[in-house]
Design a protein around this motif. Structure first.
Motif, PDB file in Angstrom:
ATOM      1  N   ARG B 247     -31.649  14.910  28.864  1.00 25.78           N
ATOM      2  CA  ARG B 247     -31.911  16.312  28.422  1.00 25.78           C
ATOM      3  C   ARG B 247     -33.248  16.629  27.670  1.00 25.78           C
ATOM      4  O   ARG B 247     -33.725  17.779  27.853  1.00 25.78           O
ATOM      5  CB  ARG B 247     -30.609  16.444  27.504  1.00 25.78           C
ATOM      6  CG  ARG B 247     -30.922  17.957  26.957  1.00 25.78           C
ATOM      7  CD  ARG B 247     -29.513  18.324  26.100  1.00 25.78           C
ATOM      8  NE  ARG B 247     -29.188  17.133  25.142  1.00 25.78           N
ATOM      9  CZ  ARG B 247     -28.185  17.262  24.340  1.00 25.78           C
ATOM     10  NH1 ARG B 247     -27.086  17.992  24.636  1.00 25.78           N
ATOM     11  NH2 ARG B 247     -27.937  16.189  23.245  1.00 25.78           N
ATOM     12  N   ASP B 248     -33.674  15.552  26.681  1.00 24.81           N
ATOM     13  CA  ASP B 248     -34.878  15.760  26.215  1.00 24.81           C
ATOM     14  C   ASP B 248     -35.998  16.191  27.030  1.00 24.81           C
ATOM     15  O   ASP B 248     -36.797  16.872  26.976  1.00 24.81           O
ATOM     16  CB  ASP B 248     -35.158  14.545  25.170  1.00 24.81           C
ATOM     17  CG  ASP B 248     -34.031  14.607  24.052  1.00 24.81           C
ATOM     18  OD1 ASP B 248     -33.536  15.381  23.777  1.00 24.81           O
ATOM     19  OD2 ASP B 248     -34.012  13.348  23.301  1.00 24.81           O
ATOM     20  N   ARG B 249     -36.109  15.338  28.104  1.00 25.28           N
ATOM     21  CA  ARG B 249     -37.166  15.298  28.889  1.00 25.28           C
ATOM     22  C   ARG B 249     -36.966  16.711  29.730  1.00 25.28           C
ATOM     23  O   ARG B 249     -38.252  17.287  30.023  1.00 25.28           O
ATOM     24  CB  ARG B 249     -37.149  14.098  29.977  1.00 25.28           C
ATOM     25  CG  ARG B 249     -38.192  14.188  30.942  1.00 25.28           C
ATOM     26  CD  ARG B 249     -38.907  12.919  30.937  1.00 25.28           C
ATOM     27  NE  ARG B 249     -40.230  12.921  31.227  1.00 25.28           N
ATOM     28  CZ  ARG B 249     -41.054  11.820  31.461  1.00 25.28           C
ATOM     29  NH1 ARG B 249     -40.763  10.715  31.327  1.00 25.28           N
ATOM     30  NH2 ARG B 249     -42.432  12.272  31.572  1.00 25.28           N
ATOM     31  N   LEU B 250     -35.936  16.921  29.968  1.00 22.55           N
ATOM     32  CA  LEU B 250     -35.564  18.274  30.839  1.00 22.55           C
ATOM     33  C   LEU B 250     -35.944  19.551  29.986  1.00 22.55           C
ATOM     34  O   LEU B 250     -36.724  20.661  30.372  1.00 22.55           O
ATOM     35  CB  LEU B 250     -34.232  18.245  31.174  1.00 22.55           C
ATOM     36  CG  LEU B 250     -33.751  19.826  31.861  1.00 22.55           C
ATOM     37  CD1 LEU B 250     -34.532  20.140  33.046  1.00 22.55           C
ATOM     38  CD2 LEU B 250     -32.242  19.653  32.349  1.00 22.55           C
ATOM     39  N   ASP B 251     -35.880  19.500  28.636  1.00 21.37           N
ATOM     40  CA  ASP B 251     -36.357  20.414  27.713  1.00 21.37           C
ATOM     41  C   ASP B 251     -38.057  20.432  27.895  1.00 21.37           C
ATOM     42  O   ASP B 251     -38.376  21.626  27.808  1.00 21.37           O
ATOM     43  CB  ASP B 251     -35.947  20.327  26.201  1.00 21.37           C
ATOM     44  CG  ASP B 251     -34.434  20.509  25.868  1.00 21.37           C
ATOM     45  OD1 ASP B 251     -33.714  21.259  26.659  1.00 21.37           O
ATOM     46  OD2 ASP B 251     -33.816  19.841  25.045  1.00 21.37           O
ATOM     47  N   GLY B 252     -38.474  19.381  27.749  1.00 27.73           N
ATOM     48  CA  GLY B 252     -40.071  19.413  27.988  1.00 27.73           C
ATOM     49  C   GLY B 252     -40.426  20.042  29.000  1.00 27.73           C
ATOM     50  O   GLY B 252     -41.346  20.810  28.950  1.00 27.73           O
ATOM     51  N   VAL B 253     -39.758  19.702  30.062  1.00 27.37           N
ATOM     52  CA  VAL B 253     -39.994  20.318  31.439  1.00 27.37           C
ATOM     53  C   VAL B 253     -40.008  22.005  31.487  1.00 27.37           C
ATOM     54  O   VAL B 253     -40.935  22.418  31.946  1.00 27.37           O
ATOM     55  CB  VAL B 253     -39.246  19.707  32.565  1.00 27.37           C
ATOM     56  CG1 VAL B 253     -39.607  20.365  33.978  1.00 27.37           C
ATOM     57  CG2 VAL B 253     -39.879  18.374  32.791  1.00 27.37           C
ATOM     58  N   ILE B 254     -38.722  22.129  30.963  1.00 22.95           N
ATOM     59  CA  ILE B 254     -38.496  23.766  30.876  1.00 22.95           C
ATOM     60  C   ILE B 254     -39.485  24.318  30.195  1.00 22.95           C
ATOM     61  O   ILE B 254     -40.182  25.523  30.469  1.00 22.95           O
ATOM     62  CB  ILE B 254     -37.164  24.109  30.687  1.00 22.95           C
ATOM     63  CG1 ILE B 254     -36.276  23.630  31.684  1.00 22.95           C
ATOM     64  CG2 ILE B 254     -36.950  25.473  30.322  1.00 22.95           C
ATOM     65  CD1 ILE B 254     -34.659  23.607  31.309  1.00 22.95           C
ATOM     66  N   GLY B 255     -39.777  23.827  28.835  1.00 27.27           N
ATOM     67  CA  GLY B 255     -41.037  24.379  28.070  1.00 27.27           C
ATOM     68  C   GLY B 255     -42.262  24.483  28.837  1.00 27.27           C
ATOM     69  O   GLY B 255     -42.909  25.341  28.666  1.00 27.27           O
ATOM     70  N   ALA B 256     -42.803  23.542  29.483  1.00 31.90           N
ATOM     71  CA  ALA B 256     -44.073  23.463  30.094  1.00 31.90           C
ATOM     72  C   ALA B 256     -43.923  24.464  30.996  1.00 31.90           C
ATOM     73  O   ALA B 256     -44.968  25.305  31.179  1.00 31.90           O
ATOM     74  CB  ALA B 256     -44.114  21.951  30.818  1.00 31.90           C
ATOM     75  N   LEU B 257     -42.816  24.616  31.960  1.00 32.54           N
ATOM     76  CA  LEU B 257     -42.790  25.682  33.154  1.00 32.54           C
ATOM     77  C   LEU B 257     -43.086  27.020  32.325  1.00 32.54           C
ATOM     78  O   LEU B 257     -43.675  27.938  32.789  1.00 32.54           O
ATOM     79  CB  LEU B 257     -41.581  25.489  33.671  1.00 32.54           C
ATOM     80  CG  LEU B 257     -41.513  24.140  34.656  1.00 32.54           C
ATOM     81  CD1 LEU B 257     -40.145  24.133  35.189  1.00 32.54           C
ATOM     82  CD2 LEU B 257     -42.315  24.478  35.883  1.00 32.54           C
ATOM     83  N   GLU B 258     -42.333  27.223  31.267  1.00 30.10           N
ATOM     84  CA  GLU B 258     -42.343  28.592  30.743  1.00 30.10           C
ATOM     85  C   GLU B 258     -43.787  28.915  30.117  1.00 30.10           C
ATOM     86  O   GLU B 258     -44.118  30.085  30.317  1.00 30.10           O
ATOM     87  CB  GLU B 258     -41.153  28.626  29.359  1.00 30.10           C
ATOM     88  CG  GLU B 258     -39.656  29.081  30.194  1.00 30.10           C
ATOM     89  CD  GLU B 258     -38.610  28.824  29.305  1.00 30.10           C
ATOM     90  OE1 GLU B 258     -39.022  28.480  28.086  1.00 30.10           O
ATOM     91  OE2 GLU B 258     -37.619  29.262  29.862  1.00 30.10           O
ATOM     92  N   SER B 259     -44.335  27.771  29.514  1.00 29.49           N
ATOM     93  CA  SER B 259     -45.812  28.078  28.846  1.00 29.49           C
ATOM     94  C   SER B 259     -46.536  28.426  30.302  1.00 29.49           C
ATOM     95  O   SER B 259     -47.598  29.053  30.008  1.00 29.49           O
ATOM     96  CB  SER B 259     -46.047  27.058  28.291  1.00 29.49           C
ATOM     97  OG  SER B 259     -46.964  26.001  28.898  1.00 29.49           O
ATOM     98  N   LEU B 260     -46.397  27.793  31.548  1.00 27.90           N
ATOM     99  CA  LEU B 260     -47.306  27.934  32.646  1.00 27.90           C
ATOM    100  C   LEU B 260     -47.122  29.208  33.316  1.00 27.90           C
ATOM    101  O   LEU B 260     -47.735  29.773  34.017  1.00 27.90           O
ATOM    102  CB  LEU B 260     -47.209  26.810  33.693  1.00 27.90           C
ATOM    103  CG  LEU B 260     -47.760  25.555  33.293  1.00 27.90           C
ATOM    104  CD1 LEU B 260     -47.199  24.425  34.155  1.00 27.90           C
ATOM    105  CD2 LEU B 260     -49.280  25.609  33.251  1.00 27.90           C
ATOM    106  N   ARG B 261     -45.782  29.813  33.077  1.00 26.30           N
ATOM    107  CA  ARG B 261     -45.263  30.916  33.844  1.00 26.30           C
ATOM    108  C   ARG B 261     -46.346  32.245  33.577  1.00 26.30           C
ATOM    109  O   ARG B 261     -46.347  32.692  32.684  1.00 26.30           O
ATOM    110  CB  ARG B 261     -43.966  31.300  33.255  1.00 26.30           C
ATOM    111  CG  ARG B 261     -43.375  32.549  33.788  1.00 26.30           C
ATOM    112  CD  ARG B 261     -41.920  32.636  33.279  1.00 26.30           C
ATOM    113  NE  ARG B 261     -41.455  33.950  33.630  1.00 26.30           N
ATOM    114  CZ  ARG B 261     -40.135  34.108  33.508  1.00 26.30           C
ATOM    115  NH1 ARG B 261     -39.135  33.338  33.001  1.00 26.30           N
ATOM    116  NH2 ARG B 261     -39.615  35.206  34.080  1.00 26.30           N
TER     117      ARG B 261
END
Lengths: 369, 369
Positions: B247-261
């Motif tokens: 979950r921690d890693r998934l949170d990081g991935v979602i955060g990264a995707l949202e900043s790239l969006r």
């Protein structure tokens, strides 16, 4: 040979996808010109039969297929539109909205109707032209992604490509395409990578307990990080949307597990959360068309025990040849610490009985797969 | 026939695992008695060759294998310990700590030394005795889980079982076992179910774009919800621990995707988060033993071009033997419509150079994989 595809075809970028397209189109009779920023890749592509190096005497390409990473695709497309004013120019990147937006921003208005997006749905967890194969797209969907201004002849050119390479053309707009590939390709990649990255922690003894389930769920985690950063970045919104739902569900699962942990009287809700996760997974996996497609009815797999001595596998294959059965696929499975391996031998289903009987007569142990 | 296993063996619970154990032990010459709360299952088990129904004239079982779901295993074990005071009693549930705690709470102190845990590491996404196979455990690890008070003869009895059913015995304590199976089996199950449950949303057109990657990553999601609620519940702490990291890693991935969006200048950190996810996944998947052996550091994979003529593959394997190199794994790849196949040959990394050179001298074309 005559081909339906407007020829010559210029392929820009001869990695796995560009290389495989070139092989398939060359086989169909198209004159394929190859272009790649790496001279080494370019030469290897020519050697492997992707196409020929363009020469100044060549006629201009009638169709340009841009097989460059998504982040540079728009620039390469714009350059091609300007260089060859008669050509249809298509890219084959795995995301379409960001590429289309890039092309719209760069290209001259009069060039736009000659641009069209495409996505041949095939891939491997290996990359590069050495992994290219002419049959990569056989029976796979080939998504054609026109924009509002696309010319009919651009759609026709791509349908011809799909037909010649043995794919099934599917037309979708860029947004629908990007949502779909987020769901069936990009999110599975992230989930497989997330799972595989947990495997840095276990001891070797723990990893020794791994089975086929772990191998299957992590196979695609062996993919190219650079490529996937581009793909995920270019489809960030769609991927993040699905992953957000995964996170919510994962939170629920973790909560359920924590309430069950050591509790003699776990709440009914906790058990229900776990059961509905697995049950929804059952329903989801059954929606995949052609599920077990790789294990089509046309083939049968026999498992043969192979003594772990030099030459035994060669002897098995030699004897299968003598029996007169064609090997369609072969997968080996080693048994740690044992004197026997398992050879999973796929053959035409109509030959299964003959092979099972004949191998048995020759002293091989054959188990049902 | 003589068997190493203390006989008769009583199997309590004849589902996939109990049924397969009975088939394998019967084949080894043991007298197998079958018991199941469902009369229908019991009869089917007898008919399928799992063993015979116990009769009053039968001698007492010397070994009892409890193949009941984890939530009832401890009670069944305690009952067996009391019923047959000479027998070694083992359970084969997929979690061991909660079962051991349950047995300790229920059983009389003098009976405890005869109890021992076991976990034959095999399974299928199908269940029930009808899916049972005598070769299910061939070449698979068989985890023996003694507790501090286990008698040596209990360990010996289970090693005999492992040997007779063709498994590789591995001894671990209950905590180490439960951590290991959380990592290599239970978390993969949750991740596959999470992914498969997202497939309720896509349109049929979107699902039509599915490929082998999605099929592989979701195959085990077709598992039995009731069984998995018990397994996950019984190993809740270990599974929740690993899932928390996911979950921690998934949170990081979602955060990264949202900043790239849609951002024209995405932060370097965002791209790095995605690249390191995929790269860690690469490293994780390569730790799985036997996983495409070629990708571990110990093995190297050569790709050899094999003319598509009868006997060529056998000749290649024969020549590899002559060169004196052991084949660790072999994967074949066919190219429809091309006169050449690719043989991916995995060998000890220290032998790669010798093999590449020697095969080249013998006229084979070898490409780096």
């Amino acid at each position: 040979m005559t081909t339906l595809v407007p020829s010559p075809v210029r392929i820009i970028g001869t990695g796995l996808i560009g290389g495989s397209l070139g092989m398939a189109l060359s086989s169909s009779g198209a004159a394929v010109q190859v272009e790649d920023i790496s001279p080494g890749t370019r030469s290897l592509a020519v050697e492997l039969g992707v196409g020929s190096l363009p020469s100044p005497e060549d006629p201009d390409p009638q169709l340009v297929l841009v097989a460059a990473p998504p982040d540079v695709a728009a620039q390469v497309i714009d350059r091609a539109l300007r260089a060859w004013p008669q050509a249809v120019v298509a890219d084959v990147a795995s995301v379409k909205t960001t590429v289309l937006e890039g092309v719209r921003a760069l290209a001259r208005g009069e060039d736009l109707p000659r641009y069209i997006g495409a996505h041949p749905m095939a891939g491997r967890e290996v990359s590069g032209v050495i992994a290219a194969r002419g049959d990569l797209f056989q029976g796979r969907p080939f998504v054609i992604v026109p924009h509002q201004g696309s010319r009919a002849e651009a759609v026709t050119a791509l349908k011809a490509v799909a037909t010649e390479i043995g794919s099934v053309p599917v037309t979708m707009d860029a947004a629908a395409h990007d949502t779909a590939v987020a769901q069936v390709s990009h999110v599975p990649q992230v989930m497989s990578s997330l799972l595989a990255s947990t495997l840095l922690a276990p001891t070797e003894t723990a990893l020794g307990l791994s089975g086929q389930g772990l191998r299957d769920t992590t196979r695609i985690a062996d993919s190219d990080p650079r490529l996937w950063v581009e793909i995920l970045g270019a489809n960030a919104a769609s991927v993040a949307g699905v992953l957000g739902e995964v996170r919510d569900r994962l939170d629920g699962v973790i909560g359920a597990l924590e309430s069950l942990r050591g509790s003699p009287d776990p709440s009914i809700g906790s058990r229900r959360a776990l059961a509905s996760l697995v049950a929804d997974g059952n329903r989801g996996v059954r929606r995949i068309p052609g599920k077990h497609g790789g294990r089509t009815d046309a083939f049968a797999t026999l498992t043969v025990l192979v003594p772990d001595r030099p030459g035994e596998l060669a002897r098995l294959l030699t004897e299968i040849g003598q029996i007169g059965v064609n090997l369609e696929d072969l997968r080996l499975e080693h048994e740690l610490g044992r004197a026997v391996g398992l050879a999973h031998v796929a053959v035409d289903a109509t030959r299964e009985e003959l092979l099972t009987r004949s191998l048995g007569e020759r002293g091989w142990t054959v188990a049902e797969a």
